[in-house]
Design a protein around this motif. Structure first.
Motif, mmCIF file in Angstrom:
data_model
loop_
_atom_site.group_PDB
_atom_site.id
_atom_site.type_symbol
_atom_site.label_atom_id
_atom_site.label_comp_id
_atom_site.label_asym_id
_atom_site.label_seq_id
_atom_site.Cartn_x
_atom_site.Cartn_y
_atom_site.Cartn_z
ATOM 1 N N GLY A 99 -3.024 33.295 -10.977
ATOM 2 C CA GLY A 99 -3.168 32.020 -11.820
ATOM 3 C C GLY A 99 -3.180 32.261 -13.395
ATOM 4 O O GLY A 99 -2.346 31.848 -13.928
ATOM 5 N N THR A 100 -3.982 33.298 -13.758
ATOM 6 C CA THR A 100 -4.144 33.725 -15.151
ATOM 7 C C THR A 100 -2.791 34.278 -15.628
ATOM 8 O O THR A 100 -2.059 33.858 -16.675
ATOM 9 C CB THR A 100 -5.207 34.872 -15.545
ATOM 10 N N ILE A 101 -2.057 35.004 -14.891
ATOM 11 C CA ILE A 101 -0.890 35.632 -15.515
ATOM 12 C C ILE A 101 0.140 34.740 -15.391
ATOM 13 O O ILE A 101 0.928 34.635 -16.341
ATOM 14 C CB ILE A 101 -0.539 36.983 -14.502
ATOM 15 N N VAL A 102 0.373 33.773 -14.264
ATOM 16 C CA VAL A 102 1.384 32.861 -14.514
ATOM 17 C C VAL A 102 1.371 31.915 -15.603
ATOM 18 O O VAL A 102 2.359 31.557 -16.346
ATOM 19 C CB VAL A 102 1.597 32.163 -13.087
ATOM 20 N N ALA A 103 0.122 31.241 -15.470
ATOM 21 C CA ALA A 103 -0.250 30.313 -16.518
ATOM 22 C C ALA A 103 -0.005 30.602 -18.134
ATOM 23 O O ALA A 103 0.636 30.194 -18.845
ATOM 24 C CB ALA A 103 -1.407 29.419 -16.438
ATOM 25 N N MET A 104 -0.606 32.002 -18.214
ATOM 26 C CA MET A 104 -0.593 32.615 -19.746
ATOM 27 C C MET A 104 0.853 32.887 -20.058
ATOM 28 O O MET A 104 1.224 32.870 -21.070
ATOM 29 C CB MET A 104 -1.446 33.706 -19.687
ATOM 30 N N THR A 105 1.671 33.445 -18.936
ATOM 31 C CA THR A 105 3.038 33.709 -19.372
ATOM 32 C C THR A 105 3.764 32.649 -19.708
ATOM 33 O O THR A 105 4.445 32.455 -20.741
ATOM 34 C CB THR A 105 3.639 34.429 -18.135
ATOM 35 N N HIS A 106 3.586 31.502 -18.825
ATOM 36 C CA HIS A 106 4.290 30.283 -19.349
ATOM 37 C C HIS A 106 3.684 29.691 -20.608
ATOM 38 O O HIS A 106 4.539 29.295 -21.584
ATOM 39 C CB HIS A 106 3.730 29.135 -18.226
ATOM 40 N N LEU A 128 19.897 21.789 -28.824
ATOM 41 C CA LEU A 128 19.635 20.981 -27.718
ATOM 42 C C LEU A 128 18.510 21.611 -26.627
ATOM 43 O O LEU A 128 17.590 21.376 -26.011
ATOM 44 C CB LEU A 128 20.779 20.275 -26.859
ATOM 45 N N LEU A 129 19.213 22.953 -26.315
ATOM 46 C CA LEU A 129 18.339 23.759 -25.351
ATOM 47 C C LEU A 129 17.112 24.144 -25.983
ATOM 48 O O LEU A 129 16.039 24.250 -25.326
ATOM 49 C CB LEU A 129 18.986 24.981 -24.997
ATOM 50 N N MET A 130 17.004 24.441 -27.448
ATOM 51 C CA MET A 130 15.862 24.856 -27.975
ATOM 52 C C MET A 130 14.614 23.868 -27.558
ATOM 53 O O MET A 130 13.643 24.144 -27.748
ATOM 54 C CB MET A 130 16.293 24.880 -29.431
ATOM 55 N N ILE A 131 14.935 22.410 -27.662
ATOM 56 C CA ILE A 131 14.141 21.459 -27.404
ATOM 57 C C ILE A 131 13.438 21.971 -26.003
ATOM 58 O O ILE A 131 11.986 21.646 -25.928
ATOM 59 C CB ILE A 131 14.734 20.246 -26.902
ATOM 60 N N LEU A 132 13.953 22.506 -25.094
ATOM 61 C CA LEU A 132 13.090 22.972 -23.916
ATOM 62 C C LEU A 132 12.222 24.097 -23.894
ATOM 63 O O LEU A 132 11.270 24.278 -23.467
ATOM 64 C CB LEU A 132 14.357 23.389 -22.737
ATOM 65 N N VAL A 133 12.650 24.869 -25.092
ATOM 66 C CA VAL A 133 11.603 26.083 -25.339
ATOM 67 C C VAL A 133 10.530 25.209 -26.290
ATOM 68 O O VAL A 133 9.133 25.574 -26.009
ATOM 69 C CB VAL A 133 12.133 26.905 -26.366
ATOM 70 N N LEU A 134 10.683 24.543 -27.146
ATOM 71 C CA LEU A 134 9.670 23.635 -28.012
ATOM 72 C C LEU A 134 8.744 22.867 -27.310
ATOM 73 O O LEU A 134 7.776 22.580 -27.858
ATOM 74 C CB LEU A 134 10.488 23.101 -29.184
ATOM 75 N N LEU A 135 9.506 22.095 -26.196
ATOM 76 C CA LEU A 135 8.207 21.070 -25.344
ATOM 77 C C LEU A 135 7.048 21.740 -25.113
ATOM 78 O O LEU A 135 6.119 21.136 -25.126
ATOM 79 C CB LEU A 135 9.209 20.340 -24.510
ATOM 80 N N PRO A 136 7.359 22.927 -24.534
ATOM 81 C CA PRO A 136 5.923 23.584 -23.797
ATOM 82 C C PRO A 136 5.211 23.767 -25.120
ATOM 83 O O PRO A 136 3.938 23.490 -25.060
ATOM 84 C CB PRO A 136 6.288 24.604 -23.114
ATOM 85 N N ILE A 141 5.488 20.952 -16.775
ATOM 86 C CA ILE A 141 5.239 19.950 -17.640
ATOM 87 C C ILE A 141 5.581 18.520 -17.212
ATOM 88 O O ILE A 141 5.077 17.466 -17.137
ATOM 89 C CB ILE A 141 5.713 20.218 -19.174
ATOM 90 N N ILE A 142 6.818 18.582 -16.785
ATOM 91 C CA ILE A 142 7.420 17.272 -16.331
ATOM 92 C C ILE A 142 6.982 16.770 -14.862
ATOM 93 O O ILE A 142 6.563 15.758 -14.662
ATOM 94 C CB ILE A 142 8.939 17.449 -16.161
ATOM 95 N N VAL A 143 6.672 17.888 -14.195
ATOM 96 C CA VAL A 143 6.047 17.454 -12.756
ATOM 97 C C VAL A 143 4.710 16.363 -12.877
ATOM 98 O O VAL A 143 4.529 15.637 -12.012
ATOM 99 C CB VAL A 143 5.796 18.510 -11.956
ATOM 100 N N ILE A 144 3.901 16.833 -13.755
ATOM 101 C CA ILE A 144 2.552 15.863 -13.651
ATOM 102 C C ILE A 144 3.003 14.639 -14.113
ATOM 103 O O ILE A 144 2.053 13.551 -13.879
ATOM 104 C CB ILE A 144 1.555 16.294 -14.845
ATOM 105 N N ILE A 145 4.138 14.263 -14.552
ATOM 106 C CA ILE A 145 4.455 12.702 -15.014
ATOM 107 C C ILE A 145 4.478 11.750 -13.675
ATOM 108 O O ILE A 145 3.621 10.820 -13.476
ATOM 109 C CB ILE A 145 5.614 12.549 -15.926
ATOM 110 N N PRO A 146 5.459 12.087 -12.768
ATOM 111 C CA PRO A 146 5.367 11.453 -11.680
ATOM 112 C C PRO A 146 4.088 11.461 -10.711
ATOM 113 O O PRO A 146 3.749 10.515 -10.317
ATOM 114 C CB PRO A 146 6.561 11.801 -10.661
ATOM 115 N N LEU A 147 3.481 12.521 -10.703
ATOM 116 C CA LEU A 147 2.130 12.624 -9.856
ATOM 117 C C LEU A 147 1.166 11.646 -10.409
ATOM 118 O O LEU A 147 0.113 11.398 -9.648
ATOM 119 C CB LEU A 147 1.837 14.102 -9.922
#
Lengths: 369, 282, 432
Positions: C300-307, C246-254, B33-39
């Motif tokens: 592509g599908t597997i990586v993106a959907m896992t994320h 604080l770390l929870m934010i990293l989970v919630l951002l996506p 998500i972050i990488v697209i900002i500089p790009l």
């Protein structure tokens, strides 16, 4: 990236209140450079002449389903739809389209020749008014082949001489024909062979032989993009898109004029849509000799009227938001120019109306296997 | 997670390996998500870091894609459409969802589990099915290609989130407060506005934000329902991604990421507030 | 509900029940039982009134449209509706040999009476089962006016396909106005010439394979989210609240970031000229011609959907793990269990409710995915939703097939949703 195409979306005109509906026509087309050519050649002069606003929607790739659901719902918001001849046939068979009396609705040629004689033979349909003839053919990036690119359909299948990924359209149409030609079937026997079980097996086997080197596109804007990005070295594409990318953006693309399949694209009118007189008037204007010739200024598709051919002039290019005439003569870039037309194959809409459902299923089965 | 002082060597190694693994997973979550900002500030129309960008040469960066985005009538009008749809849908979804959650949390509510499951179902039914059905429905009543039909569809998709968050907020709610309020002579309406609502507000706002983001981000239904006058930004992004991915999309994406960070901060503040409420007065 | 006191509603009487022999009354002299029942009824009605607006709104603008749409997947009105005479006449035919003159005459009558559009629909319907039937039908429609009795010979002379038994058997079969044909197709079966249900030839089988692919890819994605989500949720649950938040934010951002944005991020990262490939080339791990194809395929599908689905695993796991007191594992350790054993036998079983919630949620969401596979899945990474969307834009029979596929998918999703409700309960769903 492809400025030309980005501009096409410019055409999707913004908010107009529903109260003005009677002064607008909603037209469905393909988007991109193609819609832009219609905007320049038909819509702008028409609006200037009559004051009628033209709304564009880029939904032609879903035209059949869209018309069907609108007609079934009794709520047709599309006045004119730009559609492939084969789909127009299906829709006409399903009773979704107005049958068009060509000589009554359309303008005669300047010399008085009636439309039924002026349009190229076999292009008019019961519910269909053709605009352009276009070709789908292979094109390649010359950077990928410094010693010269593929010249024949068989070359496309030659992975050793011409390495790299190929992009094909994600439909069975045309790809199966080409596979048979690459397998040695003479082009005038392709459809007879393809109507047999053995012929179908043969076509799929030939496609299968290069399956690992294929990727698939489903919008006309994609092949030039894929070629430009180096994702593929050879791609099938519509000739107009390749021409525009090569001329407007200086992309190193070359068209392979061998075994290209030409097809007709044109207008249909859904049943139960808006004011028939307004539609008739626009259709009459937009398919007259001059307008069809004008369209060829902006994109390298051939006008569907014989009387338009001699009026085709130079290419006009977008520069700083305005269209300017270039010194490129369009005639040699037309898919109907005799030199390009030598090995062309007519796409058989009747064949695909009969075998389309079955071959599409098999094609999808093959794709996902 | 502190390591006890008596931990063995092996445990120590495992402990730090574990922290590294977690670090990598967090990286996987956030880096894309972050990488697209500089790009999105790339001066060239490519999706990779150029040499100039890596050496922090100002010439490698430019605002051209933001310019392209913010001077384009199509993009701007589609962004406007998106916000108009999302805000309208949020207001309706929040109202309906909050009322439903209030009803569901009453002990007298019959068939509560089944009805909750029903109200949440739009969240789990595959969107392609929802979209096709809604399209058929609104076409039949002559309302497809209107803002009304899109907003109503987004109410369907957003309301479940409101129901979930408000129900969660109510589950931490002390009913004695209602009795206290009423015993002091407040009627039901006064009690609702003076006692219940302020305590539920964090939950309601959270649900509303979910409904908002759901609508703003929705693609499939609008692909079916939107006409040229309603085209929202997601439809433009979707066709852009399919056909010709241009850095303009990355510029919009970066703005959306910034917005998500803003929303997330709001949520975090709300959560703290509601926690303070609960621990302070519960 | 935290309020577990036995008081019901707002009954003014504060007396405990069952203390005296005389019937209890409220302050205004009503028997307590009656007042209670009335109050209960009122409270019940109020609760239902609050739920009603959303309930009715969903029922009418969502549930009923879905059901209505699904019923179209068994509709088969064309033959009976547009070939009424043939439908009547062919009923008496036993399916052996060719039908008699009466059926041929009825067909010619129908062809003459029907317009282009009605016969066109019949033709399209028949053609879906028997390629080529369309041109037979349409051709004879144009010729029908000039045909003279005996019609059997005349029709066969017009197009010799009319002399084949199979087209007549097909017509006889399709006179039913409801048909399971689309469901058979959706599961790769079909009718053979004798009207028996048989598997389709292998080269035409596609849907079962895609259903299977949707299921196994969703299962794999679910497994990957466990693999990545479990350690992270555990870390968050055991860290002090401040750092965990604080770390929870990293989970919630996506979680809060647009799906399209996340998908475009993966396109940017994984494409041939994308960030990852450039990096690999730069580090000389692969050479310029050997760039790895990581997108527009299953990877592509597997990586993106896992994320994209990972937060849906972490959040329920975290909320369960948070409630497990660390003293439990410590106790196990102090009694001599190795760390691994303590974890497996004490900690892990306690996290199963969260795991079940996460697994079902991720799996349910995954099998209905459309957008991400459509954008990054290429050909090999498609889900059943993509196929459904494709077919919806095709011919009428493809549309009905799409609806049959959609119904099967929906039933599958609802089964897992029911399971989720049984095992976890929707009211336990929480975000953020």
């Amino acid at each position: 990236m492809l400025k030309q195409i980005a501009l096409g979306t410019t055409i999707s005109v913004v908010a107009l209140s529903a109260a003005m509906a009677q002064d607008t026509l909603t037209i469905v087309s393909w988007g991109g450079a193609y819609s832009m050519s219609q905007l320049k050649a038909y819509d702008e002069p028409y609006t200037e002449k009559t004051g009628v606003e033209i709304l564009h929607e880029d939904k032609s790739n879903q035209a059949l389903a869209g018309i069907r659901s609108q007609v079934e719902a009794g709520n047709v918001s599309w006045d004119l739809v730009d559609m492939l001849q084969a789909d127009a046939q299906r829709a006409c068979d399903e009773g979704l389209l107005v049958e068009i009396p060509h000589d009554e609705w359309l303008a005669p040629a300047p010399d008085g020749t009636p439309p039924t004689e002026d349009f190229i033979d076999g292009t008019l349909g019961d519910c269909f008014v053709p605009q352009i003839l276009y070709a789908t053919m292979f094109a390649y990036n010359t950077d990928a082949f410094p010693d010269g690119g593929p010249q024949t359909i068989a070359d496309v299948w030659d992975l050793e001489k011409f390495p790299g990924t190929r992009a094909l359209e994600k439909i069975p149409q045309k790809n199966l024909e080409w596979a048979l030609i690459a397998d040695g079937v003479p082009s005038d026997e392709v459809y007879d062979v393809l109507a047999t079980k053995e012929g179908q097996d043969r076509a799929f086997a030939k496609l299968d032989s290069i399956k690992d080197h294929l990727i698939w596109w489903d919008a006309g804007a994609q092949p030039p993009q894929l070629l430009a990005d180096g994702e593929v070295t050879i791609a099938t594409a519509y000739n107009g898109r390749i021409f525009n990318a090569a001329v407007n953006e200086g992309q190193p693309f070359e068209i392979m004029w061998d075994g290209q399949m030409f097809e007709v694209d044109g207008w249909v009118v859904p049943v139960d849509t808006g004011d028939e007189d307004a539609i008739k008037e626009y259709l009459n204007f937009a398919t007259d000799t001059q307008r069809l010739a004008d369209q060829a200024k902006y994109i390298s598709y051939a006008p569907a009227r014989k009387s338009s051919v001699d009026l085709v002039g130079n290419f006009w290019k977008e520069e700083g938001g305005k269209m300017v005439e270039t010194d490129i003569d369009m005639k040699p870039h037309m898919p109907t120019t005799p030199e390009n037309f030598k090995n062309a194959i007519q796409f058989d809409t009747e064949f695909w109306a009969d075998y389309g459902d079955a071959l599409e299923e098999r094609f999808n089965a093959w794709l996902s296997s | 997670m502190a390591l006890p002082s008596h931990a063995s060597r092996l445990e120590r190694i495992w402990h730090y390996t574990y922290l590294v693994i977690c670090g990598l997973i967090f990286f996987f979550l956030v880096a894309p998500i972050i990488v697209i900002i500089p790009l999105s500030f790339n001066a060239t129309p490519y999706f990779t870091f150029t040499r100039e960008m890596l050496t922090l040469d100002p010439a490698g960066y430019s605002m051209r894609w933001y310019d392209a985005l913010l001077t384009s009538d199509e993009w701007l009008s589609s962004i406007r459409n998106s916000f108009f749809i999302a805000i309208s849908a949020t207001i309706i979804a929040t109202t309906l969802g909050t009322l439903a959650a209030l009803g569901l949390s009453r002990r007298e509510m019959p068939a509560r589990a089944a009805i909750t499951a029903f109200l949440i179902s739009p969240m789990i039914v595959p969107l392609i099915i929802t979209a096709a059905a809604l399209f058929a429905f609104y076409a039949r009543v002559n309302l497809s290609q209107t803002f009304f039909s899109i907003i109503m569809s987004h109410v369907v998709l957003g309301a479940p989130f409101v129901v979930i968050t408000v129900t969660a907020a109510l589950s931490g709610f002390d009913n004695q407060l209602i009795r206290a309020s009423q015993s002091m002579g407040a009627n039901q309406v006064t009690t609702f506005f003076k006692v219940i609502l302020p305590l539920l507000l964090p939950g309601i706002i959270a649900g509303g934000l979910f409904a908002f983001i759901t609508s703003l981000d929705e693609v499939v239904v609008v692909l079916f329902l939107a006409g040229p006058e309603q085209t929202p930004m997601t439809v433009r992004m979707f066709s852009g991604l399919r056909e010709e991915i241009s850095p303009t999309i990355l510029a919009l994406a970066s703005i959306l990421v910034a917005m998500s960070i803003g929303l997330l901060t709001t949520m975090e503040l709300l959560r703290r507030r509601s926690e303070a409420h609960r621990t302070g007065r519960g | 509900m935290t309020d577990t006191a036995a008081t019901a509603g707002n009954i003014p009487s504060g007396r405990a029940a069952g203390t005296g022999a005389a019937p209890l009354t409220t302050a205004d002299g009503q028997p307590l039982k009656v007042a209670l029942r009335r109050a209960n009824r009122r409270a019940r009605r109020n609760a239902m009134l609050l739920v009603a607006p959303l309930f009715l709104f969903l029922l009418f603008t969502y549930t009923i449209p879905i059901v209505q749409m699904m019923t179209r997947s068994v509709m088969n009105p064309e033959i009976a509706g547009y070939l009424p005479n043939t439908t009547e006449a062919i009923e008496d035919w036993d399916g052996e040999g060719l039908p008699g003159e009466a059926v041929f005459a009825a067909m010619v009558k129908d062809l003459n009476a029907g317009g282009r559009s009605t016969i066109g629909r019949v033709a399209a319907r028949l053609n879906a089962e028997l390629p080529g039937a369309r041109s037979t039908m349409m051709g004879s429609m144009r010729a029908a006016e000039d045909l003279q009795a005996p019609f059997k010979e005349a029709l066969i002379a017009d197009d010799d396909d009319w002399g084949e038994q199979r087209i007549w058997r097909l017509i006889k079969r399709e006179t039913r106005t409801l048909t399971p044909a689309y469901y058979l197709r959706a599961l790769d079966f079909e009718y053979n010439q004798d009207g028996e249900v048989v598997a389709r030839p292998p080269s035409m089988q596609v849907y079962r394979a895609i259903f299977w692919q949707t299921a196994w890819m969703s299962a794999l994605i679910t497994f990957l989210t466990i693999l990545l989500g479990y350690p992270v949720a555990h870390l968050l649950a055991t860290l002090p609240l401040k750092s965990a938040n604080l770390l929870m934010i990293l989970v919630l951002l996506p979680f809060w970031t647009s799906l399209l944005v996340r998908t475009s991020a993966w396109i940017v990262l994984l494409q041939q000229n994308g960030v990852v490939n450039e990096l690999l080339v730069f580090l000389h791990i692969v050479d310029d011609d050997g760039r790895i194809r990581m997108i527009y395929n299953r990877i592509g599908t597997i990586v993106a959907m896992t994320h994209i689905l990972l937060p849906f695993m972490i959040l329920p796991l975290y909320s369960v793990m948070k409630t497990i007191p660390p003293s439990l594992t410590r106790a196990a350790r102090s009694m001599g269990a190795t760390p691994l054993r303590a974890h497996l036998t004490v900690y892990f079983p306690l996290t199963i409710p969260g795991l079940a919630a996460g697994v079902l949620l991720v799996f349910i969401l995954a099998i209905g995915y459309y957008i991400t596979p459509a954008l990054v899945g290429g050909e090999s990474g498609v889900f059943i939703s993509n196929l459904i969307a494709d077919r919806m834009t095709g011919s009428l029979s493809q549309l009905r097939l799409a609806l049959a596929l959609a119904t099967i998918l929906l039933v599958g999703v609802l089964v897992f949703y029911w399971l989720f409700n049984r095992l976890v309960g929707v009211e336990r769903l929480k975000f953020g």
